[in-house]
Design a protein around this motif. Structure first.
Motif, PDB file in Angstrom:
ATOM      1  N   ILE A  28       3.635   7.131   3.822  1.00 25.50           N
ATOM      2  CA  ILE A  28       3.730   5.760   4.321  1.00 25.50           C
ATOM      3  C   ILE A  28       3.799   4.782   3.161  1.00 25.50           C
ATOM      4  O   ILE A  28       3.124   4.959   2.140  1.00 25.50           O
ATOM      5  CB  ILE A  28       2.520   5.421   5.220  1.00 25.50           C
ATOM      6  CG1 ILE A  28       2.776   5.900   6.658  1.00 25.50           C
ATOM      7  CG2 ILE A  28       2.196   3.937   5.218  1.00 25.50           C
ATOM      8  CD1 ILE A  28       1.614   5.673   7.601  1.00 25.50           C
ATOM      9  N   ARG A  32       8.311   3.323   6.235  1.00 23.89           N
ATOM     10  CA  ARG A  32       8.117   2.045   5.546  1.00 23.89           C
ATOM     11  C   ARG A  32       7.999   0.967   6.619  1.00 23.89           C
ATOM     12  O   ARG A  32       8.929   0.780   7.418  1.00 23.89           O
ATOM     13  CB  ARG A  32       9.295   1.765   4.619  1.00 23.89           C
ATOM     14  CG  ARG A  32       9.369   2.725   3.431  1.00 23.89           C
ATOM     15  CD  ARG A  32      10.738   2.754   2.789  1.00 23.89           C
ATOM     16  NE  ARG A  32      11.692   3.468   3.635  1.00 23.89           N
ATOM     17  CZ  ARG A  32      11.885   4.789   3.596  1.00 23.89           C
ATOM     18  NH1 ARG A  32      11.186   5.528   2.758  1.00 23.89           N
ATOM     19  NH2 ARG A  32      12.767   5.354   4.396  1.00 23.89           N
ATOM     20  N   PHE A  33       6.857   0.265   6.630  1.00 29.06           N
ATOM     21  CA  PHE A  33       6.675  -0.699   7.710  1.00 29.06           C
ATOM     22  C   PHE A  33       5.900  -1.925   7.251  1.00 29.06           C
ATOM     23  O   PHE A  33       5.206  -1.921   6.233  1.00 29.06           O
ATOM     24  CB  PHE A  33       5.976  -0.049   8.907  1.00 29.06           C
ATOM     25  CG  PHE A  33       4.490   0.130   8.771  1.00 29.06           C
ATOM     26  CD1 PHE A  33       3.604  -0.788   9.329  1.00 29.06           C
ATOM     27  CD2 PHE A  33       3.952   1.237   8.109  1.00 29.06           C
ATOM     28  CE1 PHE A  33       2.229  -0.622   9.225  1.00 29.06           C
ATOM     29  CE2 PHE A  33       2.582   1.415   7.998  1.00 29.06           C
ATOM     30  CZ  PHE A  33       1.714   0.477   8.566  1.00 29.06           C
ATOM     31  N   THR A  34       6.038  -2.972   8.030  1.00 30.93           N
ATOM     32  CA  THR A  34       5.269  -4.194   7.863  1.00 30.93           C
ATOM     33  C   THR A  34       5.117  -4.835   9.229  1.00 30.93           C
ATOM     34  O   THR A  34       5.740  -4.390  10.202  1.00 30.93           O
ATOM     35  CB  THR A  34       5.960  -5.170   6.879  1.00 30.93           C
ATOM     36  OG1 THR A  34       5.088  -6.262   6.589  1.00 30.93           O
ATOM     37  CG2 THR A  34       7.261  -5.716   7.447  1.00 30.93           C
ATOM     38  N   TYR A  78       3.330   0.642   3.208  1.00 28.62           N
ATOM     39  CA  TYR A  78       3.014  -0.500   4.062  1.00 28.62           C
ATOM     40  C   TYR A  78       3.019  -1.773   3.233  1.00 28.62           C
ATOM     41  O   TYR A  78       2.410  -1.839   2.171  1.00 28.62           O
ATOM     42  CB  TYR A  78       1.645  -0.310   4.722  1.00 28.62           C
ATOM     43  CG  TYR A  78       1.086  -1.567   5.362  1.00 28.62           C
ATOM     44  CD1 TYR A  78       1.803  -2.253   6.348  1.00 28.62           C
ATOM     45  CD2 TYR A  78      -0.152  -2.087   4.979  1.00 28.62           C
ATOM     46  CE1 TYR A  78       1.295  -3.410   6.922  1.00 28.62           C
ATOM     47  CE2 TYR A  78      -0.670  -3.231   5.552  1.00 28.62           C
ATOM     48  CZ  TYR A  78       0.058  -3.897   6.527  1.00 28.62           C
ATOM     49  OH  TYR A  78      -0.447  -5.049   7.089  1.00 28.62           O
ATOM     50  N   ALA A 115       1.712  -5.467   3.386  1.00 30.73           N
ATOM     51  CA  ALA A 115       0.724  -6.261   4.119  1.00 30.73           C
ATOM     52  C   ALA A 115       1.124  -7.734   4.101  1.00 30.73           C
ATOM     53  O   ALA A 115       1.033  -8.394   3.067  1.00 30.73           O
ATOM     54  CB  ALA A 115      -0.658  -6.081   3.504  1.00 30.73           C
ATOM     55  N   LEU A 160      -5.328   2.466   8.103  1.00 30.60           N
ATOM     56  CA  LEU A 160      -4.783   3.367   7.085  1.00 30.60           C
ATOM     57  C   LEU A 160      -5.899   4.007   6.270  1.00 30.60           C
ATOM     58  O   LEU A 160      -5.844   5.207   5.946  1.00 30.60           O
ATOM     59  CB  LEU A 160      -3.819   2.612   6.167  1.00 30.60           C
ATOM     60  CG  LEU A 160      -2.520   2.115   6.810  1.00 30.60           C
ATOM     61  CD1 LEU A 160      -1.697   1.324   5.789  1.00 30.60           C
ATOM     62  CD2 LEU A 160      -1.696   3.272   7.366  1.00 30.60           C
ATOM     63  N   SER A 191      -2.967  -7.730   8.960  1.00 30.31           N
ATOM     64  CA  SER A 191      -3.048  -6.887   7.765  1.00 30.31           C
ATOM     65  C   SER A 191      -4.428  -6.253   7.594  1.00 30.31           C
ATOM     66  O   SER A 191      -4.535  -5.107   7.127  1.00 30.31           O
ATOM     67  CB  SER A 191      -2.672  -7.688   6.519  1.00 30.31           C
ATOM     68  OG  SER A 191      -3.538  -8.795   6.334  1.00 30.31           O
ATOM     69  N   VAL A 215       3.530   3.969  14.028  1.00 32.60           N
ATOM     70  CA  VAL A 215       2.772   4.444  12.877  1.00 32.60           C
ATOM     71  C   VAL A 215       1.883   5.617  13.290  1.00 32.60           C
ATOM     72  O   VAL A 215       1.807   6.638  12.594  1.00 32.60           O
ATOM     73  CB  VAL A 215       1.922   3.309  12.280  1.00 32.60           C
ATOM     74  CG1 VAL A 215       1.133   3.803  11.067  1.00 32.60           C
ATOM     75  CG2 VAL A 215       2.806   2.117  11.900  1.00 32.60           C
ATOM     76  N   ASP A 260       0.850  -1.188   0.000  1.00 32.64           N
ATOM     77  CA  ASP A 260       0.000   0.000   0.000  1.00 32.64           C
ATOM     78  C   ASP A 260       0.885   1.238   0.000  1.00 32.64           C
ATOM     79  O   ASP A 260       1.733   1.405   0.888  1.00 32.64           O
ATOM     80  CB  ASP A 260      -0.907   0.024   1.234  1.00 32.64           C
ATOM     81  CG  ASP A 260      -1.925  -1.105   1.226  1.00 32.64           C
ATOM     82  OD1 ASP A 260      -2.408  -1.448   0.136  1.00 32.64           O
ATOM     83  OD2 ASP A 260      -2.227  -1.641   2.296  1.00 32.64           O
ATOM     84  N   ILE A 281      -4.620  -3.305  10.041  1.00 29.85           N
ATOM     85  CA  ILE A 281      -3.747  -2.199   9.636  1.00 29.85           C
ATOM     86  C   ILE A 281      -4.326  -1.477   8.433  1.00 29.85           C
ATOM     87  O   ILE A 281      -4.369  -0.237   8.389  1.00 29.85           O
ATOM     88  CB  ILE A 281      -2.327  -2.714   9.351  1.00 29.85           C
ATOM     89  CG1 ILE A 281      -1.680  -3.207  10.657  1.00 29.85           C
ATOM     90  CG2 ILE A 281      -1.463  -1.620   8.715  1.00 29.85           C
ATOM     91  CD1 ILE A 281      -0.413  -4.010  10.456  1.00 29.85           C
ATOM     92  N   ARG A 282      -4.790  -2.212   7.438  1.00 29.33           N
ATOM     93  CA  ARG A 282      -5.360  -1.556   6.263  1.00 29.33           C
ATOM     94  C   ARG A 282      -6.629  -0.777   6.622  1.00 29.33           C
ATOM     95  O   ARG A 282      -6.884   0.295   6.074  1.00 29.33           O
ATOM     96  CB  ARG A 282      -5.649  -2.600   5.181  1.00 29.33           C
ATOM     97  CG  ARG A 282      -4.401  -2.993   4.416  1.00 29.33           C
ATOM     98  CD  ARG A 282      -4.618  -4.040   3.365  1.00 29.33           C
ATOM     99  NE  ARG A 282      -3.583  -3.966   2.334  1.00 29.33           N
ATOM    100  CZ  ARG A 282      -3.381  -4.885   1.403  1.00 29.33           C
ATOM    101  NH1 ARG A 282      -4.160  -5.962   1.356  1.00 29.33           N
ATOM    102  NH2 ARG A 282      -2.426  -4.743   0.503  1.00 29.33           N
TER     103      ARG A 282
END
Length: 305
Positions: free
Chosen positions: A78, A144-146, A80, A82, A95, A88, A248, A71, A91-92
């Motif tokens: 950001i 940038r994250f996961t 992301y 997933a 966002l 996921s 985040v 994403d 988080i989505r």
């Protein structure tokens, strides 16, 4: 003269069937439309933004399902990634709410498809903005994250969500993946309308195919996060979601209301304690297949309490 009576239940079923037909038609047309857009867009990008186009092409050639799993959220600075079965959906949903999309902000498990549908969530895939994808992947201002998950719990969640008590015949997407690869993986595994996958059977299948890139829900997480040219600022863990997701929320300057909404209990598919599902042999099989995940993300070999 007789008149036929259609019950509300029949109308509902008919309506769902029509929606299903439309969705399948849309999915069948997407590859052609994407190719057409590419023919128009890529010559311009090759001239105006060659570095961004090369970056995108490299991701498409080497990363696992980048247009599905990444994403790009330029409004929030950001990027992301997933990882399926690692919070996921939650988080989505967060966002989408952060960019003002209320259609999925009140996420429920029975509306899971909405948070993974680009039209419903308004979250962009790399293909939607190749220049923005490159910018979010490289900008020092972007986050940038996961998130990842203990491989034991991730496999159990996948089985409980996708396979438990489902007949092993065509008609359901995840079962069709299993049927398509069962012979190559292990022809002795069950098949048929009167059969379903036990957790032990699923473990055998998933561990054999964990590097085949046939399904994102049990593909090794270390492969999923191997995104060329991207260094993650945060690799959070589902087990410590509330603490790790604060990074985040701090990045976007979240309000107290948004912080409270971001932290409802995570949905779980398990009906019993994790340890109730595992024998020492099953745990050992999973550890050997996913050893790289255990090592890379710092999970112990022992089953979690």
């Amino acid at each position: 003269m007789t008149t036929s009576h259609v019950s509300p239940a029949d109308k509902t079923v008919s309506g769902k069937r029509k929606v299903g037909v439309v969705r399948r038609l849309e999915r069948s047309l997407r590859p052609g439309l994407r190719n057409l857009r590419g023919l128009v867009k890529e010559p311009f990008l090759a001239w105006a933004h060659p570095e961004a186009l090369a970056f995108y092409r490299r991701a498409m050639q080497t990363a696992y399902l980048p247009d599905d799993l990444i994403d790009v959220v330029p409004q929030l600075k950001i990027l992301y990634l997933a990882t399926p079965k690692a919070a996921s959906s939650r988080i989505r949903s967060n966002l989408a709410a952060m960019i003002g999309n209320d259609t999925v902000s009140e996420w429920r498990s029975d509306q899971n498809w909405k948070v993974h549908n680009r039209k419903a969530s308004s979250l962009q895939a790399p293909r939607h903005g190749i220049v923005q994808f490159h910018r979010m992947a490289t900008s020092p201002e972007a986050l940038r994250f996961t998130f990842v998950r203990n491989p034991y719990a991730r496999l159990l969640s996948c089985w409980a969500d996708q396979y438990r008590d489902r007949p092993l015949v065509p008609g359901y997407g995840r079962v069709e993946v299993y049927l398509a690869h069962r012979e190559r993986a292990d022809p002795s595994l069950p098949v048929g309308a009167d059969k379903s996958l036990s957790f032990a059977d699923f473990v055998a299948f998933a561990c054999t195919t964990s590097t085949w890139r046939i399904d994102k829900h049990w593909q090794r997480q270390s492969d999923i996060v191997d995104l060329p040219g991207v260094v993650f600022d945060l690799i959070g863990k589902t087990e410590t979601f509330a603490r790790d997701f604060e990074r985040v929320l701090d990045h976007v300057g979240a309000s107290e209301e948004m912080r409270r909404a971001a932290m409802p209990p995570l949905h779980t598919s398990s009906r019993r304690r994790l340890a109730d599902y595992f024998t020492p042999e099953l745990a050992d099989t999973i550890y050997r297949a996913y050893e790289r995940d255990f090592d890379q993300f710092g999970y112990p070999r022992a089953l979690p309490e």
